[in-house]
Scaffold this motif. Structure first.
Motif, PDB file in Angstrom:
ATOM      1  N   LYS A  63      39.457  32.288  34.442  1.00 38.94           N
ATOM      2  CA  LYS A  63      39.388  33.927  35.308  1.00 38.94           C
ATOM      3  C   LYS A  63      39.765  34.752  36.119  1.00 38.94           C
ATOM      4  O   LYS A  63      40.820  36.060  35.631  1.00 38.94           O
ATOM      5  CB  LYS A  63      37.618  33.790  34.990  1.00 38.94           C
ATOM      6  N   LEU A  64      40.235  34.094  36.924  1.00 37.36           N
ATOM      7  CA  LEU A  64      40.575  34.969  38.158  1.00 37.36           C
ATOM      8  C   LEU A  64      42.566  35.255  37.705  1.00 37.36           C
ATOM      9  O   LEU A  64      42.901  36.406  37.956  1.00 37.36           O
ATOM     10  CB  LEU A  64      41.170  34.220  39.727  1.00 37.36           C
ATOM     11  N   LEU A  65      42.663  33.752  36.976  1.00 37.93           N
ATOM     12  CA  LEU A  65      44.353  34.171  37.307  1.00 37.93           C
ATOM     13  C   LEU A  65      44.486  35.088  35.730  1.00 37.93           C
ATOM     14  O   LEU A  65      45.538  35.892  35.477  1.00 37.93           O
ATOM     15  CB  LEU A  65      44.706  32.596  36.500  1.00 37.93           C
ATOM     16  N   SER A  66      43.557  35.327  34.430  1.00 35.82           N
ATOM     17  CA  SER A  66      43.736  36.191  33.587  1.00 35.82           C
ATOM     18  C   SER A  66      43.282  37.507  34.464  1.00 35.82           C
ATOM     19  O   SER A  66      44.453  38.350  33.507  1.00 35.82           O
ATOM     20  CB  SER A  66      42.502  35.425  32.668  1.00 35.82           C
ATOM     21  N   SER A  67      42.579  37.803  35.174  1.00 37.04           N
ATOM     22  CA  SER A  67      42.505  38.821  35.550  1.00 37.04           C
ATOM     23  C   SER A  67      43.680  39.497  36.436  1.00 37.04           C
ATOM     24  O   SER A  67      43.790  40.483  35.689  1.00 37.04           O
ATOM     25  CB  SER A  67      41.248  38.692  36.796  1.00 37.04           C
ATOM     26  N   LEU A  68      44.473  38.177  37.140  1.00 34.77           N
ATOM     27  CA  LEU A  68      44.952  38.799  37.575  1.00 34.77           C
ATOM     28  C   LEU A  68      47.135  39.579  36.889  1.00 34.77           C
ATOM     29  O   LEU A  68      47.466  40.700  37.367  1.00 34.77           O
ATOM     30  CB  LEU A  68      46.343  37.796  38.842  1.00 34.77           C
ATOM     31  N   ALA A  69      47.008  38.539  35.681  1.00 29.89           N
ATOM     32  CA  ALA A  69      48.376  38.902  34.987  1.00 29.89           C
ATOM     33  C   ALA A  69      47.682  40.567  34.171  1.00 29.89           C
ATOM     34  O   ALA A  69      48.431  41.176  33.678  1.00 29.89           O
ATOM     35  CB  ALA A  69      47.677  37.155  33.812  1.00 29.89           C
ATOM     36  N   SER A  70      46.404  40.621  33.940  1.00 29.95           N
ATOM     37  CA  SER A  70      46.091  42.256  33.124  1.00 29.95           C
ATOM     38  C   SER A  70      46.408  42.761  33.400  1.00 29.95           C
ATOM     39  O   SER A  70      47.134  43.714  33.477  1.00 29.95           O
ATOM     40  CB  SER A  70      44.507  41.442  32.637  1.00 29.95           C
ATOM     41  N   GLU A  71      45.813  43.085  34.739  1.00 27.44           N
ATOM     42  CA  GLU A  71      46.253  43.834  35.980  1.00 27.44           C
ATOM     43  C   GLU A  71      47.918  44.658  36.173  1.00 27.44           C
ATOM     44  O   GLU A  71      48.318  45.784  36.105  1.00 27.44           O
ATOM     45  CB  GLU A  71      45.672  43.793  37.531  1.00 27.44           C
ATOM     46  N   VAL A  72      48.348  43.505  35.958  1.00 28.62           N
ATOM     47  CA  VAL A  72      49.839  43.535  36.512  1.00 28.62           C
ATOM     48  C   VAL A  72      50.781  43.955  34.810  1.00 28.62           C
ATOM     49  O   VAL A  72      51.381  44.620  34.887  1.00 28.62           O
ATOM     50  CB  VAL A  72      50.721  42.050  36.753  1.00 28.62           C
ATOM     51  N   ILE A  73      50.471  43.414  34.225  1.00 38.05           N
ATOM     52  CA  ILE A  73      50.853  44.036  32.784  1.00 38.05           C
ATOM     53  C   ILE A  73      50.591  45.370  32.321  1.00 38.05           C
ATOM     54  O   ILE A  73      51.554  45.898  31.718  1.00 38.05           O
ATOM     55  CB  ILE A  73      50.580  42.423  31.881  1.00 38.05           C
ATOM     56  N   ASN A  74      49.206  45.229  32.826  1.00 40.26           N
ATOM     57  CA  ASN A  74      49.175  46.333  32.136  1.00 40.26           C
ATOM     58  C   ASN A  74      49.249  47.475  32.781  1.00 40.26           C
ATOM     59  O   ASN A  74      49.343  49.366  32.552  1.00 40.26           O
ATOM     60  CB  ASN A  74      47.568  46.226  32.261  1.00 40.26           C
ATOM     61  N   GLY A  75      49.037  47.171  34.230  1.00 39.88           N
ATOM     62  CA  GLY A  75      49.851  48.509  34.940  1.00 39.88           C
ATOM     63  C   GLY A  75      51.503  48.138  35.611  1.00 39.88           C
ATOM     64  O   GLY A  75      51.734  49.298  36.072  1.00 39.88           O
ATOM     65  N   CYS A  76      52.424  47.649  34.394  1.00 34.65           N
ATOM     66  CA  CYS A  76      53.631  47.663  34.989  1.00 34.65           C
ATOM     67  C   CYS A  76      54.199  47.440  33.537  1.00 34.65           C
ATOM     68  O   CYS A  76      54.567  46.243  33.110  1.00 34.65           O
ATOM     69  CB  CYS A  76      54.724  46.302  35.719  1.00 34.65           C
ATOM     70  N   ASN A  77      55.160  48.710  33.207  1.00 38.37           N
ATOM     71  CA  ASN A  77      55.519  48.098  32.090  1.00 38.37           C
ATOM     72  C   ASN A  77      56.678  47.621  31.351  1.00 38.37           C
ATOM     73  O   ASN A  77      56.784  47.406  30.268  1.00 38.37           O
ATOM     74  CB  ASN A  77      55.889  50.334  30.901  1.00 38.37           C
ATOM     75  N   ASP A  78      57.669  47.239  32.410  1.00 35.56           N
ATOM     76  CA  ASP A  78      58.832  46.568  32.939  1.00 35.56           C
ATOM     77  C   ASP A  78      57.781  45.245  32.420  1.00 35.56           C
ATOM     78  O   ASP A  78      59.168  44.072  32.477  1.00 35.56           O
ATOM     79  CB  ASP A  78      59.949  46.559  33.591  1.00 35.56           C
TER      80      ASP A  78
ATOM     81  N   MET B 245      51.525  30.169  33.136  1.00 33.25           N
ATOM     82  CA  MET B 245      52.403  31.372  32.312  1.00 33.25           C
ATOM     83  C   MET B 245      50.790  32.056  31.597  1.00 33.25           C
ATOM     84  O   MET B 245      50.745  31.625  31.066  1.00 33.25           O
ATOM     85  CB  MET B 245      53.570  30.966  31.456  1.00 33.25           C
ATOM     86  N   TYR B 246      50.922  33.652  31.973  1.00 29.38           N
ATOM     87  CA  TYR B 246      50.134  34.462  31.169  1.00 29.38           C
ATOM     88  C   TYR B 246      51.394  35.311  30.510  1.00 29.38           C
ATOM     89  O   TYR B 246      52.369  35.971  31.366  1.00 29.38           O
ATOM     90  CB  TYR B 246      49.225  34.733  31.914  1.00 29.38           C
ATOM     91  N   GLY B 247      50.943  36.219  29.373  1.00 31.29           N
ATOM     92  CA  GLY B 247      51.748  36.787  29.243  1.00 31.29           C
ATOM     93  C   GLY B 247      51.077  37.759  27.635  1.00 31.29           C
ATOM     94  O   GLY B 247      50.001  37.461  27.466  1.00 31.29           O
ATOM     95  N   LEU B 248      51.415  39.042  27.246  1.00 33.86           N
ATOM     96  CA  LEU B 248      51.149  40.043  26.671  1.00 33.86           C
ATOM     97  C   LEU B 248      51.990  39.114  25.219  1.00 33.86           C
ATOM     98  O   LEU B 248      52.409  39.290  24.650  1.00 33.86           O
ATOM     99  CB  LEU B 248      51.990  41.204  26.565  1.00 33.86           C
ATOM    100  N   VAL B 249      50.499  39.042  24.505  1.00 36.20           N
ATOM    101  CA  VAL B 249      51.453  38.305  23.010  1.00 36.20           C
ATOM    102  C   VAL B 249      49.972  38.918  22.262  1.00 36.20           C
ATOM    103  O   VAL B 249      48.893  39.207  22.185  1.00 36.20           O
ATOM    104  CB  VAL B 249      50.702  36.591  23.270  1.00 36.20           C
ATOM    105  N   GLY B 250      50.549  39.930  20.983  1.00 37.23           N
ATOM    106  CA  GLY B 250      50.560  40.769  20.081  1.00 37.23           C
ATOM    107  C   GLY B 250      49.919  41.896  21.268  1.00 37.23           C
ATOM    108  O   GLY B 250      51.055  42.549  21.878  1.00 37.23           O
ATOM    109  N   ASP B 251      48.600  41.917  21.666  1.00 35.88           N
ATOM    110  CA  ASP B 251      47.885  43.073  22.243  1.00 35.88           C
ATOM    111  C   ASP B 251      46.881  42.639  23.086  1.00 35.88           C
ATOM    112  O   ASP B 251      46.325  44.132  23.956  1.00 35.88           O
ATOM    113  CB  ASP B 251      47.408  44.897  21.280  1.00 35.88           C
ATOM    114  N   ARG B 252      47.010  41.477  24.044  1.00 37.61           N
ATOM    115  CA  ARG B 252      46.456  40.965  24.642  1.00 37.61           C
ATOM    116  C   ARG B 252      47.380  40.466  25.659  1.00 37.61           C
ATOM    117  O   ARG B 252      48.488  38.957  25.205  1.00 37.61           O
ATOM    118  CB  ARG B 252      45.691  39.654  23.584  1.00 37.61           C
ATOM    119  N   VAL B 253      46.868  40.470  26.226  1.00 38.28           N
ATOM    120  CA  VAL B 253      47.389  39.255  28.024  1.00 38.28           C
ATOM    121  C   VAL B 253      46.376  38.257  27.583  1.00 38.28           C
ATOM    122  O   VAL B 253      45.355  37.411  27.455  1.00 38.28           O
ATOM    123  CB  VAL B 253      46.740  40.197  29.061  1.00 38.28           C
ATOM    124  N   GLN B 254      47.164  36.426  27.627  1.00 43.71           N
ATOM    125  CA  GLN B 254      46.724  35.384  27.585  1.00 43.71           C
ATOM    126  C   GLN B 254      47.567  34.516  27.597  1.00 43.71           C
ATOM    127  O   GLN B 254      48.386  34.809  27.894  1.00 43.71           O
ATOM    128  CB  GLN B 254      46.515  35.257  26.216  1.00 43.71           C
TER     129      GLN B 254
END
Length: 171
Positions: free
Chosen positions: A109-124, A140-149
Motif C-alpha cells: 500500500k505504501l509503495l503503491s502510494s509513493l509510486a503514484s505520487e511521483v508518477i502523477n507529479g512528474c510528467n517525465d 518496480m511500479y509504472g504507468l500502465v494504461g491510465d493506472r499506476v501499478q
C-alpha cells in the motif's frame, strides 16, 4: 555545494533536473536544479514519507528508460525511471535501520502510494524502481494504461531481448 560522504549520480540528476536534499551522515548536500514545482514537491513528499519515524537514508537517481530494455513503443509518456534507493553500504555494513527498510518494502500500500505520487507529479517519469541499496530487493511500479501499478514478473530465462512495458524479470 558541501561535500558529502556518499556519491550521488549527479549526471543522471542533471539530465532529469531534480532538486532535492540528500541527507548523509554527517554532511548535508543541497542541489539546486530546475524542475516543475509539482515534481519537486512529489519527490520531497516521498522522501518524507519513507523517512517518517524511520532511520533510512534515501537517494534518488533518474535514469533513461532506454537503458532498461523495454519495448519503447508501449511506454505511456515520460522517458525516465526514478530510482529510489534506501540505505547505503559503508565500511561497517548497511547504513540505516535494515528493519525500517524492510518495513517499507513489505508494505504494498505504501509503495503503491509513493509510486503514484511521483508518477502523477512528474510528467517525465513513467515508472519508479524502489529498493534497498546493494541488494536485489526492489519493486518496480509504472504507468500502465491510465493506472499506476506494480510490474508483473517474467522468468529470467526469457529469450526476448526487450520486455513489454509493465513487466520485469524476477529471480
Amino acid at each position: 555545494m558541501k561535500k558529502i560522504t556518499s556519491i550521488l549520480a549527479i549526471s543522471s540528476l542533471l539530465s532529469f533536473g531534480i532538486s532535492f536534499v540528500a541527507i548523509a551522515s554527517p554532511a548535508v548536500t543541497t542541489m539546486q536544479l530546475s524542475l516543475r514545482v509539482s515534481c519537486q514537491d512529489a519527490i520531497a513528499s516521498v522522501k518524507r514519507k519513507i523517512q517518517q519515524n524511520r532511520n533510512i537514508l534515501v537517494r534518488f537517481e533518474a535514469r533513461d528508460i532506454a537503458n532498461y530494455g523495454w519495448e519503447t513503443g508501449k511506454i505511456p509518456r515520460g522517458k525516465k525511471i526514478l530510482e529510489i534507493n534506501m540505505g547505503e553500504m559503508g565500511m561497517k555494513g548497511m547504513k540505516g535501520n535494515r528493519q525500517d527498510m524492510l518495513n517499507v518494502m513489505n508494505s504494498p500500500k505504501l509503495l503503491s502510494s509513493l509510486a503514484s505520487e511521483v508518477i502523477n507529479g512528474c510528467n517525465d517519469v513513467s515508472g519508479i524502481n524502489i529498493g534497498i541499496s546493494h541488494t536485489d530487493y526492489g519493486r518496480m511500479y509504472g504507468l500502465v494504461g491510465d493506472r499506476v501499478q506494480p510490474f508483473k514478473c517474467l522468468s529470467a530465462d526469457r529469450s526476448r531481448r526487450n520486455l513489454p512495458w509493465g513487466y520485469m524479470v524476477c529471480l
